[in-house]
Motif scaffolding. Structure first.
Motif, short mmCIF file in Angstrom:
data_model
loop_
_atom_site.label_atom_id
_atom_site.label_comp_id
_atom_site.label_asym_id
_atom_site.label_seq_id
_atom_site.Cartn_x
_atom_site.Cartn_y
_atom_site.Cartn_z
N THR A 4 42.13 -18.24 -1.73
CA THR A 4 42.49 -19.54 -2.29
C THR A 4 42.25 -19.56 -3.80
O THR A 4 43.08 -20.06 -4.57
N GLU A 5 41.14 -18.98 -4.20
CA GLU A 5 40.84 -18.90 -5.64
C GLU A 5 41.87 -18.01 -6.35
O GLU A 5 42.29 -18.30 -7.47
N PHE A 6 42.26 -16.95 -5.66
CA PHE A 6 43.26 -16.06 -6.23
C PHE A 6 44.58 -16.80 -6.44
O PHE A 6 45.19 -16.74 -7.50
N LEU A 7 44.99 -17.53 -5.40
CA LEU A 7 46.26 -18.27 -5.46
C LEU A 7 46.28 -19.31 -6.58
O LEU A 7 47.30 -19.53 -7.22
N ALA A 8 45.12 -19.93 -6.79
CA ALA A 8 45.04 -20.95 -7.82
C ALA A 8 45.33 -20.36 -9.20
O ALA A 8 45.76 -21.07 -10.11
N LEU A 9 45.12 -19.06 -9.33
CA LEU A 9 45.34 -18.41 -10.63
C LEU A 9 46.61 -17.56 -10.65
O LEU A 9 46.89 -16.85 -11.62
N LEU A 10 47.39 -17.67 -9.57
CA LEU A 10 48.58 -16.83 -9.44
C LEU A 10 49.57 -17.01 -10.60
O LEU A 10 50.07 -16.04 -11.17
N ASP A 11 49.82 -18.27 -10.96
CA ASP A 11 50.78 -18.53 -12.04
C ASP A 11 50.31 -17.94 -13.36
O ASP A 11 51.08 -17.32 -14.09
N GLU A 12 49.02 -18.17 -13.67
CA GLU A 12 48.47 -17.64 -14.91
C GLU A 12 48.57 -16.12 -14.94
O GLU A 12 48.88 -15.53 -15.96
N LEU A 13 48.33 -15.52 -13.78
CA LEU A 13 48.40 -14.06 -13.69
C LEU A 13 49.83 -13.59 -13.95
O LEU A 13 50.06 -12.67 -14.72
N MET A 14 50.81 -14.26 -13.32
CA MET A 14 52.20 -13.85 -13.49
C MET A 14 52.72 -14.14 -14.89
O MET A 14 53.54 -13.41 -15.41
N ASP A 15 52.24 -15.23 -15.47
CA ASP A 15 52.69 -15.60 -16.81
C ASP A 15 51.93 -14.85 -17.90
O ASP A 15 52.21 -15.01 -19.07
N GLY A 16 50.93 -14.08 -17.49
CA GLY A 16 50.17 -13.30 -18.44
C GLY A 16 49.28 -14.13 -19.35
O GLY A 16 48.97 -13.74 -20.47
N THR A 17 48.87 -15.30 -18.88
CA THR A 17 48.07 -16.18 -19.73
C THR A 17 46.60 -16.20 -19.28
O THR A 17 45.86 -17.09 -19.64
N VAL A 18 46.22 -15.22 -18.49
CA VAL A 18 44.88 -15.21 -17.93
C VAL A 18 43.93 -14.41 -18.85
O VAL A 18 44.35 -13.43 -19.48
N ALA A 19 42.70 -14.86 -18.95
CA ALA A 19 41.72 -14.18 -19.79
C ALA A 19 41.38 -12.80 -19.21
O ALA A 19 41.45 -12.61 -17.99
N ALA A 20 41.04 -11.88 -20.08
CA ALA A 20 40.81 -10.48 -19.67
C ALA A 20 39.78 -10.38 -18.54
O ALA A 20 39.97 -9.64 -17.58
N GLU A 21 38.72 -11.17 -18.67
CA GLU A 21 37.65 -11.10 -17.67
C GLU A 21 38.14 -11.55 -16.30
O GLU A 21 37.86 -10.92 -15.28
N THR A 22 38.89 -12.66 -16.30
CA THR A 22 39.45 -13.19 -15.06
C THR A 22 40.44 -12.19 -14.47
O THR A 22 40.50 -11.99 -13.26
N ARG A 23 41.22 -11.59 -15.35
CA ARG A 23 42.22 -10.62 -14.89
C ARG A 23 41.56 -9.49 -14.10
O ARG A 23 42.06 -9.08 -13.05
N THR A 24 40.44 -9.02 -14.61
CA THR A 24 39.72 -7.95 -13.91
C THR A 24 39.31 -8.41 -12.51
O THR A 24 39.48 -7.67 -11.53
N GLN A 25 38.83 -9.65 -12.42
CA GLN A 25 38.43 -10.19 -11.11
C GLN A 25 39.63 -10.28 -10.17
O GLN A 25 39.54 -9.98 -8.98
N LEU A 26 40.75 -10.72 -10.74
CA LEU A 26 41.96 -10.85 -9.94
C LEU A 26 42.42 -9.49 -9.43
O LEU A 26 42.80 -9.33 -8.27
N GLU A 27 42.36 -8.51 -10.31
CA GLU A 27 42.79 -7.17 -9.93
C GLU A 27 41.87 -6.57 -8.87
O GLU A 27 42.32 -5.87 -7.96
N GLU A 28 40.59 -6.89 -9.00
CA GLU A 28 39.63 -6.43 -7.99
C GLU A 28 39.98 -7.02 -6.62
O GLU A 28 39.97 -6.34 -5.61
N HIS A 29 40.29 -8.32 -6.63
CA HIS A 29 40.66 -8.97 -5.37
C HIS A 29 41.92 -8.33 -4.79
O HIS A 29 41.98 -8.03 -3.60
#
Ligand SMILES: [Zn+2]
Lengths: 78, 207
Positions: A4-29
């Motif tokens: 659910t947390e991943f999904l909440a950030l899905l748009d930011e991830l796809m749009d490339g507007t996510v902070a580097a630190e968060t991106r690492t967490q997303l990639e780990e997930h």
């Protein structure tokens, strides 16, 4: 990170507007979650397929007719 | 009214000069603006009204309205943003006429279960669109997006098909930035879920 947390950030991830630190967490997930990997890839594909297919083409003849109608009325001061 | 100077990049958007000429009475300058944006306006109008005749009327009326009010247009917003806003309102008006009694609004927040954690998690074939002819594919895509509420459709079209920013989309629709973001996410996920029916990879033996 939960799905659910991943999904909440899905748009930011796809749009490339996510902070580097968060991106690492997303990639780990993503690395450990097949569900979210499928969701990400197929959502990307959804956007791509809508982007590359014009669903409502404006035919040339209609376009010309509309132009003439608009311009004629503009010239008459509407 | 004082003139608002758009500072920053220092570069003027090409539409600014066209609008200025059109205000001064140059109809040809306005024609250029029509040719530049008519297809996008038609697409947006079609997505909202889902009716060809209405969409054609919207194109005509949106440009005429813009022309009428051109002197009121302030350079602090982009011409296209302003034009889309007019077209969206015109489209909603027509949609309301056709669906009398039904609430039709862009800022109506529709809560749906879809858009939370996806249910159908089957992966898609590598190039799923290639299993369909161009005509079939367009039909599938139209049918799929038509199942979404108008407020979701228009956000998806502006952001993902037209490629506009969240901020521009919010301005065009008179929505807040968080509202645009939440609609976009749900629109994307709902479309994805609905398209899965057509695009999922088939297991051996499945037809
Ligand atoms: Zn997950």
């Amino acid at each position: 990170m939960t799905c659910t947390e991943f999904l909440a950030l899905l748009d930011e991830l796809m749009d490339g507007t996510v902070a580097a630190e968060t991106r690492t967490q997303l990639e780990e997930h993503l690395g450990g979650c097949a569900h979210c990997t499928v969701t990400l890839n197929t959502t990307r594909k959804t956007i791509e397929v809508y982007r590359s297919n014009e669903l409502y083409e404006l035919p040339k003849s209609v376009r010309e007719r509309l132009h003439q109608a608009i311009v004629a009325r503009c010239k008459n001061g509407c | 009214m004082s003139t608002i100077q758009v500072t920053g990049e220092g570069e003027q958007h090409p539409d600014v000069a066209l609008v200025a000429s059109a205000v001064a009475g140059d109809v040809q300058a306005f024609e250029k603006l029509i040719r530049k944006y008519d297809r996008q306006i038609f697409r947006i109008a079609q997505h909202i009204t889902q009716n060809r005749e209405d969409a054609e009327d919207v194109v005509q009326d949106a440009f005429l309205k813009a022309y009428e009010k051109l002197d009121q247009f302030q350079g602090n917003s982009k011409f296209y943003t302003w034009l889309v806003r007019i077209a969206v309102n015109e489209s909603l008006m027509r949609l309301r006429k056709r669906r009398t009694g039904k609430m039709v609004s862009i800022d109506e927040d529709i809560e749906t279960d879809e858009g939370s954690v996806p249910r159908d998690l089957a992966d898609w074939s590598p190039n799923p669109e290639q299993n369909y002819s161009q005509t079939e594919l367009a039909k599938i895509l139209r049918k799929t997006i038509q199942g979404l509420p108008p407020g979701f459709r228009v956000v998806f079209v502006l952001r993902d098909v037209d490629g506009l920013s969240t901020e521009e989309t919010a301005e065009m629709l008179g929505l807040s930035v968080p509202a645009v973001k939440s609609r976009l996410l749900r629109a994307r996920l709902q479309l994805r879920e609905r398209l899965s029916r057509y695009f999922r990879s088939k297991k051996a033996g499945e037809k």
